[in-house]
Design a protein around this motif. Structure first.
Motif, mmCIF file in Angstrom:
data_model
loop_
_atom_site.group_PDB
_atom_site.id
_atom_site.type_symbol
_atom_site.label_atom_id
_atom_site.label_comp_id
_atom_site.label_asym_id
_atom_site.label_seq_id
_atom_site.Cartn_x
_atom_site.Cartn_y
_atom_site.Cartn_z
ATOM 1 N N GLY A 71 0.804 -1.212 0.000
ATOM 2 C CA GLY A 71 0.000 0.000 0.000
ATOM 3 C C GLY A 71 0.836 1.261 0.000
ATOM 4 N N PRO A 72 0.182 2.425 0.044
ATOM 5 C CA PRO A 72 0.896 3.707 -0.026
ATOM 6 C C PRO A 72 1.657 4.039 1.240
ATOM 7 C CG PRO A 72 -1.444 4.068 0.324
ATOM 8 C CD PRO A 72 -1.273 2.590 0.075
ATOM 9 N N ASN A 73 1.252 3.478 2.390
ATOM 10 C CA ASN A 73 1.917 3.773 3.657
ATOM 11 C C ASN A 73 2.734 2.575 4.108
ATOM 12 O OD1 ASN A 73 0.597 6.414 4.138
ATOM 13 N ND2 ASN A 73 -1.241 5.167 4.261
ATOM 14 N N LYS A 74 3.954 2.831 4.554
ATOM 15 C CA LYS A 74 4.817 1.756 5.019
ATOM 16 C C LYS A 74 4.226 1.138 6.285
ATOM 17 C CE LYS A 74 8.187 2.096 1.995
ATOM 18 N NZ LYS A 74 8.573 0.979 1.123
ATOM 19 N N MET A 75 4.199 -0.220 6.308
ATOM 20 C CA MET A 75 3.694 -0.945 7.473
ATOM 21 C C MET A 75 4.648 -2.080 7.810
ATOM 22 S SD MET A 75 -0.425 -1.116 6.748
ATOM 23 C CE MET A 75 -0.803 -1.435 8.469
ATOM 24 N N ASN A 76 4.721 -2.422 9.092
ATOM 25 C CA ASN A 76 5.529 -3.554 9.520
ATOM 26 C C ASN A 76 4.720 -4.838 9.350
ATOM 27 O OD1 ASN A 76 7.621 -1.819 10.269
ATOM 28 N ND2 ASN A 76 6.751 -1.515 12.298
ATOM 29 N N THR A 77 5.390 -5.930 8.933
ATOM 30 C CA THR A 77 4.684 -7.173 8.626
ATOM 31 C C THR A 77 5.300 -8.406 9.271
ATOM 32 O OG1 THR A 77 5.954 -7.441 6.573
ATOM 33 C CG2 THR A 77 3.848 -6.264 6.417
ATOM 34 N N TRP A 78 6.497 -8.282 9.861
ATOM 35 C CA TRP A 78 7.173 -9.451 10.430
ATOM 36 C C TRP A 78 7.060 -9.446 11.946
ATOM 37 C CZ3 TRP A 78 9.131 -13.419 7.585
ATOM 38 C CH2 TRP A 78 9.337 -13.183 6.216
ATOM 39 N N SER A 79 7.060 -10.655 12.544
ATOM 40 C CA SER A 79 7.039 -10.790 14.003
ATOM 41 C C SER A 79 7.584 -12.154 14.393
ATOM 42 C CB SER A 79 5.617 -10.605 14.548
ATOM 43 O OG SER A 79 4.745 -11.585 14.022
ATOM 44 N N ILE A 80 7.939 -12.289 15.676
ATOM 45 C CA ILE A 80 8.432 -13.546 16.236
ATOM 46 C C ILE A 80 7.592 -13.870 17.460
ATOM 47 C CG2 ILE A 80 10.384 -14.730 17.298
ATOM 48 C CD1 ILE A 80 12.246 -12.957 15.719
ATOM 49 N N THR A 81 7.139 -15.116 17.572
ATOM 50 C CA THR A 81 6.311 -15.540 18.694
ATOM 51 C C THR A 81 6.972 -16.703 19.427
ATOM 52 O OG1 THR A 81 4.300 -14.875 17.523
ATOM 53 C CG2 THR A 81 4.032 -16.347 19.409
ATOM 54 N N GLY A 82 7.012 -16.589 20.753
ATOM 55 C CA GLY A 82 7.496 -17.678 21.587
ATOM 56 C C GLY A 82 6.336 -18.337 22.323
ATOM 57 N N TYR A 83 6.361 -19.668 22.440
ATOM 58 C CA TYR A 83 5.289 -20.432 23.069
ATOM 59 C C TYR A 83 5.845 -21.246 24.235
ATOM 60 C CZ TYR A 83 3.199 -19.617 18.441
ATOM 61 O OH TYR A 83 2.751 -19.061 17.277
ATOM 62 N N GLY A 84 5.075 -21.377 25.274
ATOM 63 C CA GLY A 84 5.411 -22.258 26.376
ATOM 64 C C GLY A 84 4.134 -22.758 27.021
ATOM 65 N N LYS A 143 -4.520 3.581 19.861
ATOM 66 C CA LYS A 143 -5.165 3.366 21.147
ATOM 67 C C LYS A 143 -6.629 3.780 21.138
ATOM 68 C CE LYS A 143 -0.911 3.940 23.847
ATOM 69 N NZ LYS A 143 -0.236 4.690 24.925
ATOM 70 N N ASP A 144 -7.013 4.616 20.206
ATOM 71 C CA ASP A 144 -8.386 5.116 20.176
ATOM 72 C C ASP A 144 -9.081 4.847 18.850
ATOM 73 O OD1 ASP A 144 -6.862 6.766 18.620
ATOM 74 O OD2 ASP A 144 -7.371 8.621 19.671
ATOM 75 N N GLY A 145 -8.495 3.959 18.057
ATOM 76 C CA GLY A 145 -9.102 3.640 16.771
ATOM 77 C C GLY A 145 -8.773 4.632 15.677
ATOM 78 N N LYS A 146 -7.902 5.605 15.974
ATOM 79 C CA LYS A 146 -7.497 6.586 14.974
ATOM 80 C C LYS A 146 -6.054 6.315 14.554
ATOM 81 C CE LYS A 146 -10.603 10.179 16.729
ATOM 82 N NZ LYS A 146 -10.699 11.551 17.271
ATOM 83 N N TYR A 147 -5.775 6.578 13.288
ATOM 84 C CA TYR A 147 -4.468 6.272 12.736
ATOM 85 C C TYR A 147 -3.881 7.500 12.063
ATOM 86 C CZ TYR A 147 -6.037 1.471 13.406
ATOM 87 O OH TYR A 147 -6.501 0.303 13.934
ATOM 88 N N ASP A 148 -2.568 7.653 12.221
ATOM 89 C CA ASP A 148 -1.849 8.751 11.590
ATOM 90 C C ASP A 148 -0.534 8.190 11.073
ATOM 91 O OD1 ASP A 148 -0.616 11.022 10.746
ATOM 92 O OD2 ASP A 148 -0.753 12.108 12.645
ATOM 93 N N ALA A 149 -0.457 7.983 9.752
ATOM 94 C CA ALA A 149 0.717 7.346 9.158
ATOM 95 C C ALA A 149 1.980 8.169 9.349
ATOM 96 C CB ALA A 149 0.468 7.106 7.668
ATOM 97 N N SER A 150 1.860 9.461 9.633
ATOM 98 C CA SER A 150 3.045 10.297 9.816
ATOM 99 C C SER A 150 3.739 10.038 11.152
ATOM 100 C CB SER A 150 2.653 11.783 9.719
ATOM 101 O OG SER A 150 1.766 12.135 10.779
ATOM 102 N N LYS A 151 3.055 9.389 12.109
ATOM 103 C CA LYS A 151 3.644 9.147 13.428
ATOM 104 C C LYS A 151 4.582 7.942 13.436
ATOM 105 C CE LYS A 151 -0.152 11.158 16.105
ATOM 106 N NZ LYS A 151 -1.174 10.896 17.145
ATOM 107 N N GLY A 152 4.467 7.042 12.503
ATOM 108 C CA GLY A 152 5.303 5.852 12.462
ATOM 109 C C GLY A 152 4.646 4.758 11.660
ATOM 110 N N ILE A 212 -5.386 5.870 5.403
ATOM 111 C CA ILE A 212 -5.622 6.891 4.375
ATOM 112 C C ILE A 212 -6.645 7.872 4.914
ATOM 113 C CG2 ILE A 212 -6.420 7.304 2.030
ATOM 114 C CD1 ILE A 212 -5.587 4.449 1.361
ATOM 115 N N PRO A 213 -6.300 9.150 5.048
ATOM 116 C CA PRO A 213 -7.249 10.131 5.607
ATOM 117 C C PRO A 213 -8.534 10.188 4.791
ATOM 118 C CG PRO A 213 -5.033 11.077 5.425
ATOM 119 C CD PRO A 213 -4.999 9.767 4.682
ATOM 120 N N VAL A 214 -9.630 10.313 5.492
ATOM 121 C CA VAL A 214 -10.936 10.425 4.835
ATOM 122 C C VAL A 214 -11.033 11.783 4.138
ATOM 123 C CG1 VAL A 214 -13.432 10.436 5.191
ATOM 124 C CG2 VAL A 214 -11.977 8.932 6.557
#
Length: 506
Positions: A29-42, A280-289, A302-304
């Motif tokens: 998409g137009p905004n960079k997003m993180n997609t990788w993660s590591i999960t540990g199980y016990g 935290k409040d359901g609002k997103y701002d791609a400029s913050k990170g 994407i801003p409305v």
């Protein structure tokens, strides 16, 4: 066989679906997003097979077993993901009064798989996003997962004869399923002096995660692993003769169900990527990170588009509206050719010659001073005057002829001057007729100037506007007379001309 075919069909369908998403539907998409993660199980492990007395509690000889795991996760879209998962753990099972059909003996049976290793590739489906959308349960993630892989296991079994009438009463038979002989058909792996059997495994389960911070998620997971063998517990059910160990050495298939194992675990996920942030409040701002694709819908970033209401549009228009133009810029009350905004002498007599500031000038005195003082010919000052016409006429009045004659005399003395003639009419005819009439009035004034002796006719500029530029209301006799005019403007040649609409200047 039907159930086995169903598992195979479901697995193939899932893998094909995720392969399609990996190739064509991964996020770009137009905004960079993180997609990788590591999960540990016990967590706690549980065996499901023949040597199992209870489903969800321990048998008489069993101890609590556990395991741990690690997965590398790639989120392909807000709904779909893929992960590579590895597990290491222990399994045990026991059963009392296990009867051997061949010998008629009964046994207390206990098995232990001290350290199995499993690796799988799983596809994940975000169920709550699929069912409830992205507005509800924003910080919860419910993943159903299904995959395929391999498991290496080593099993030790002991069977103690508990039949007092048997000659073998009290004798314990230790059995290891993973000798060099028993592993010929299943595949093997040597580790710490033991032979590990390899089998296919199909994991399926459900995981519930909660987003704690931009980097960490916590959750619980239950996975059931369907193993493609019935001898993970070193038995094929009631048809095993532990005394002779019939069927164990060749891994011959019995009539019992395939084995499986489950694991209930706590999962901790670390989300990889740069500049991680969370909503935290359901609002997103791609400029913050960068938000993680596990939790954020790219469309929310994407801003409305702003669609103003009528009140908003009215407020914006008022805020950007230029300041009102002084109406005196468009009025010339005394008809001397100078707008009231700049007119320093109001109510000059009709036909007066005035300066650029609207002050009445004595044209005869100007001419005499020019002759007397022998002023340079390239000097010129702005002068304005009007000549008026009768209704529907383009004939120069006698009073106006005197003014025009003096203008000719002045222009012949001041060679660096030009004259602009601007024709007008009142409103008592059609637009086209009035434009034509104003043109005839300008042409009449121009002919008079040339016949009166103007040495350079090319210095005359003619313009005509019909009724479009009145200087008085067309509702009175006086107003009508004021509008039937030709404006005379004497200007220096280096004066920038005003820009008029096309089709109204000549």
């Amino acid at each position: 066989m039907k159930k086995k075919n169903l598992y195979v069909a479901l697995l193939c369908s899932t893998l094909l679906s995720f392969n399609t998403f990996a190739q064509n539907r991964t996020y770009d998409g137009p905004n960079k997003m993180n997609t990788w993660s590591i999960t540990g199980y016990g967590g706690i492990t549980k065996f499901f097979g023949d040597i199992k007395e209870y489903d969800f509690k321990r048998g008489s000889n069993e101890k609590l077993t556990g395991g741990w795991g690690l997965s590398i996760n790639k989120q392909l879209s807000p709904l779909f993901g893929i992960q590579i998962t590895g597990f290491n753990g222990q399994l045990q099972g026991s059963k009392k009064g296990h009867m051997s059909v061949l010998s008629g003996d009964s046994y207390d049976v206990f098995f232990n798989s001290p350290s199995f290793v499993q690796a799988t590739v799983d596809g994940t489906l975000n169920v709550n996003r699929l069912l409830f959308g992205f507005k509800k349960l924003r910080r919860w993630k419910v993943d159903a997962h299904l995959g395929a892989g391999i498991i290496y296991y080593h099993t030790d079994l002991t069977a103690t004869n508990t039949n007092p009438s048997s000659e073998y009463f009290g004798i314990t038979y230790p059995i290891s399923t993973n000798t060099s002989a028993s592993s010929k058909t299943a595949g093997k792996w040597e580790r710490n002096g033991s032979t590990y059997t390899r089998e296919w495994v199909i994991p399926t389960g459900l995981a519930v995660h909660y987003e704690l911070t931009p980097r960490f998620d916590i959750g619980v997971d239950f996975t059931y692993n369907y193993v493609n063998t019935e001898k993970m517990d070193a038995t094929v059910g009631d048809y095993t003769d532990y005394q002779s160990q019939q069927g164990l050495w060749t891994f011959a298939a019995g009539e019992s169900k395939k084995d499986g194992w489950g694991m209930a675990s706590i999962a901790l996920t670390y989300k990889l990527g740069k500049n991680a942030v969370m909503s935290k409040d359901g609002k997103y701002d791609a400029s913050k990170g960068r938000y993680h694709l596990r939790w954020a819908n790219p469309m929310d970033l994407i801003p409305v588009p702003y669609n103003p209401t009528m009140n908003d549009a009215d407020s914006i228009a008022k805020a950007n509206m230029p300041k009102p133009v002084d109406p005196r810029l468009y009025t010339d009350s005394d008809g001397d050719g100078v707008a009231d905004l700049f007119d320093k002498e109001a109510n000059t007599p009709a036909g007066s010659v005035v300066s650029g500031g609207g002050v009445a000038m004595d044209l005869d005195k100007i001419i005499r001073d020019a002759i007397k003082n022998n002023l340079p010919k390239d000097e010129c000052e702005a002068l304005f005057s009007n000549i008026e016409f009768d209704t529907d006429k383009a004939i120069i009045r006698n009073a106006s002829k005197e003014t025009l004659s003096k203008v000719v005399e002045l222009l012949n003395m001041r060679t660096n001057c030009r004259i602009v003639l601007v024709g007008h009419t009142d409103a008592r005819a059609s637009d086209s007729y009035n434009v034509s009439l104003s043109r005839r009035r300008v042409d009449a004034a121009k002919r008079f100037l040339v016949r009166a002796g103007l040495t350079d006719p090319s210095r005359i500029i003619a313009e005509y506007y019909g009724e479009y530029r009145p200087i008085a209301e067309n509702t009175s006799v006086e107003g009508l007379q004021s509008n039937r005019r030709v404006e005379i403007k004497i200007l220096p040649n280096n004066t920038i001309r005003s820009t008029y609409p096309a089709g109204f200047r000549r």
